[in-house]
Design a protein around this motif. Structure first.
Motif, PDB file in Angstrom:
ATOM      1  N   PRO A  51      53.405  60.083   7.184  1.00  0.00           N
ATOM      2  CA  PRO A  51      53.649  60.069   5.732  1.00  0.00           C
ATOM      3  C   PRO A  51      52.597  59.276   4.951  1.00  0.00           C
ATOM      4  CG  PRO A  51      55.666  59.606   6.943  1.00  0.00           C
ATOM      5  CD  PRO A  51      54.560  59.544   7.929  1.00  0.00           C
ATOM      6  N   LYS A  52      51.941  58.342   5.632  1.00  0.00           N
ATOM      7  CA  LYS A  52      50.910  57.553   4.946  1.00  0.00           C
ATOM      8  C   LYS A  52      49.667  58.390   4.626  1.00  0.00           C
ATOM      9  CE  LYS A  52      52.398  53.377   4.167  1.00  0.00           C
ATOM     10  NZ  LYS A  52      52.464  52.296   5.136  1.00  0.00           N
ATOM     11  N   ILE A  53      49.564  59.550   5.233  1.00  0.00           N
ATOM     12  CA  ILE A  53      48.480  60.492   4.868  1.00  0.00           C
ATOM     13  C   ILE A  53      49.209  61.684   4.232  1.00  0.00           C
ATOM     14  CG2 ILE A  53      46.383  61.680   5.648  1.00  0.00           C
ATOM     15  CD1 ILE A  53      46.587  60.084   8.270  1.00  0.00           C
ATOM     16  N   PRO A  54      49.482  61.596   2.937  1.00  0.00           N
ATOM     17  CA  PRO A  54      50.444  62.529   2.318  1.00  0.00           C
ATOM     18  C   PRO A  54      49.874  63.908   2.004  1.00  0.00           C
ATOM     19  CG  PRO A  54      49.648  60.982   0.702  1.00  0.00           C
ATOM     20  CD  PRO A  54      48.945  60.643   1.969  1.00  0.00           C
ATOM     21  N   PHE A  55      49.275  64.509   2.974  1.00  0.00           N
ATOM     22  CA  PHE A  55      48.744  65.865   2.796  1.00  0.00           C
ATOM     23  C   PHE A  55      49.293  66.753   3.917  1.00  0.00           C
ATOM     24  CE2 PHE A  55      45.423  62.845   1.426  1.00  0.00           C
ATOM     25  CZ  PHE A  55      45.497  63.083   0.057  1.00  0.00           C
ATOM     26  N   SER A  56      49.764  67.946   3.529  1.00  0.00           N
ATOM     27  CA  SER A  56      50.442  68.822   4.514  1.00  0.00           C
ATOM     28  C   SER A  56      49.466  69.663   5.339  1.00  0.00           C
ATOM     29  CB  SER A  56      51.398  69.758   3.786  1.00  0.00           C
ATOM     30  OG  SER A  56      52.309  69.033   3.050  1.00  0.00           O
ATOM     31  N   PHE A  57      48.530  69.007   5.961  1.00  0.00           N
ATOM     32  CA  PHE A  57      47.606  69.733   6.831  1.00  0.00           C
ATOM     33  C   PHE A  57      47.933  69.432   8.291  1.00  0.00           C
ATOM     34  CE2 PHE A  57      44.923  68.808   3.001  1.00  0.00           C
ATOM     35  CZ  PHE A  57      44.893  70.112   2.520  1.00  0.00           C
ATOM     36  N   GLY A  58      47.364  70.258   9.173  1.00  0.00           N
ATOM     37  CA  GLY A  58      47.587  70.042  10.598  1.00  0.00           C
ATOM     38  C   GLY A  58      46.804  71.056  11.395  1.00  0.00           C
ATOM     39  N   PRO A  59      46.956  71.028  12.723  1.00  0.00           N
ATOM     40  CA  PRO A  59      46.218  71.982  13.565  1.00  0.00           C
ATOM     41  C   PRO A  59      46.649  73.435  13.326  1.00  0.00           C
ATOM     42  CG  PRO A  59      47.056  70.155  14.866  1.00  0.00           C
ATOM     43  CD  PRO A  59      47.712  70.063  13.528  1.00  0.00           C
ATOM     44  N   VAL A  60      45.765  74.321  13.621  1.00  0.00           N
ATOM     45  CA  VAL A  60      45.922  75.796  13.481  1.00  0.00           C
ATOM     46  C   VAL A  60      46.679  76.176  12.200  1.00  0.00           C
ATOM     47  CG1 VAL A  60      45.437  76.415  15.863  1.00  0.00           C
ATOM     48  CG2 VAL A  60      47.753  75.779  15.286  1.00  0.00           C
ATOM     49  N   ASP A  61      47.795  76.919  12.310  1.00  0.00           N
ATOM     50  CA  ASP A  61      48.468  77.379  11.088  1.00  0.00           C
ATOM     51  C   ASP A  61      49.708  76.551  10.746  1.00  0.00           C
ATOM     52  OD1 ASP A  61      49.739  78.338  13.297  1.00  0.00           O
ATOM     53  OD2 ASP A  61      49.964  80.387  12.598  1.00  0.00           O
TER      54      ASP A  61
END
Lengths: 69, 245
Positions: free
Chosen positions: B172-182
């Motif tokens: 949550p401290k990196i409040p961006f909804s990104f991640g691996p692949v899709d």
């Protein structure tokens, strides 16, 4: 003496041909297409991706035929 | 008393804003573990030694994969580290890399879209898809990844007709909804570990940039296809396999 040498040669020859026959049998038992199809099926089961299954088939067939171990 | 509450509230608000405002962009490197892929392949005990070898070679090569996620506030790019060789055999390299990530994933959270650039058998594909809301269950379970406290989220997903549990550990401290692949656009923090059938992605290095915003070069002037069209193409390859190649 000759008889002993003859017997030893015979035993050695039988042993040698039998072991090469076994080796040949094992080699012949590997069907690379079967291996490749099985690998592709398992990859599809884990990924649900037809492209991944296609790639898996191609790579498994090639590696098996090259005899890479 | 009211004054104290106001001061405390202002302090909390200021601290929260300061922490989130700090992050403008960042880069995360992910290691890949495919031991589950090996275990999944041999679990029924029927695998021949040759088949076991294929799974072993795949899982071993995957240990050398490194993927990178570069992001700013609205967009990200997820791709293999360029020029990285993961085994002595080129064709195995390409196969294992494509298992870990089909290609390069571009994400735009503002537009709610993702673009996958991939290839198969010499043909290039640019697949454009919408980012859908998925039914993640957020849990209170937590663990530390690097210097970030992460929370566990679980998603039930059907893959090849079977139900699987997808597990994500997000920060949550990196409040961006990104991640691996899709796996993007759903969780209230960046995914630092993702466990999908056969593959685990774990952040091994995290760089957060508080000053400079990186630019994501979104591909332009390209012909795209839908996710459904791409899936149909993949199904054709599977059908070809089922017919005996």
């Amino acid at each position: 003496m000759k008889k002993v040498i003859f017997l030893m040669c015979t035993v050695f020859a039988i042993g040698f041909s039998s072991s090469s026959l076994n080796a040949a049998t094992i080699e012949a038992a590997v069907d690379c297409e079967d291996v490749a199809f099985d690998f592709a099926d398992d990859v599809y089961a884990q990924t649900g991706d037809g492209f991944a299954a296609g790639r898996a088939f191609t790579v498994a067939l090639a590696l098996c035929e090259l005899g890479i171990k | 008393m009211r004054k104290n509450i106001f001061i405390c509230f202002s302090f909390v608000l200021f601290t929260f804003q300061y922490v989130t405002a700090q992050i403008i962009s960042g880069k995360v490197w992910y290691d890949v573990n495919m031991e589950d892929f090996y275990e999944g392949g041999i679990k029924d005990g029927k695998a021949t030694p040759e088949l076991k070898r294929m799974f072993r070679m795949t899982a071993d090569a995957a240990k050398n994969i490194q993927l990178e996620l570069i992001f700013n506030k609205g967009q990200s790019i997820f791709q293999h580290q360029k020029g990285l060789s993961i085994s002595d055999i080129d064709m195995l390299d390409d196969f294992v890399k494509s298992l870990a990530s089909k290609g390069t994933y571009y994400t735009d959270l503002i537009e709610g879209i993702q673009l996958l650039q991939t290839s198969y058998d010499g043909k290039e594909y640019s697949v454009k898809s919408k980012i859908y809301k998925l039914d993640w269950t957020l849990t209170k379970e937590q663990k530390q990844i690097g210097r970030f406290l992460c929370y566990k989220a679980v998603l039930d997903k059907s893959i090849a007709g079977k139900n699987h549990k997808i597990i994500a550990w997000y920060a949550p401290k990196i409040p961006f909804s990104f991640g691996p692949v899709d796996y993007v656009g759903n969780l209230p923090g960046l995914i630092l570990e993702l466990i999908i059938p056969g593959t685990t992605y774990t952040a091994s290095k995290i760089e957060i940039d508080p000053k400079k915003e990186v630019t994501i070069d979104w591909p332009k002037d390209i012909k795209t296809m839908t996710e459904e069209e791409y899936k149909k193409e993949g199904d054709k390859v599977k059908a070809q396999l089922d017919r005996g190649w």
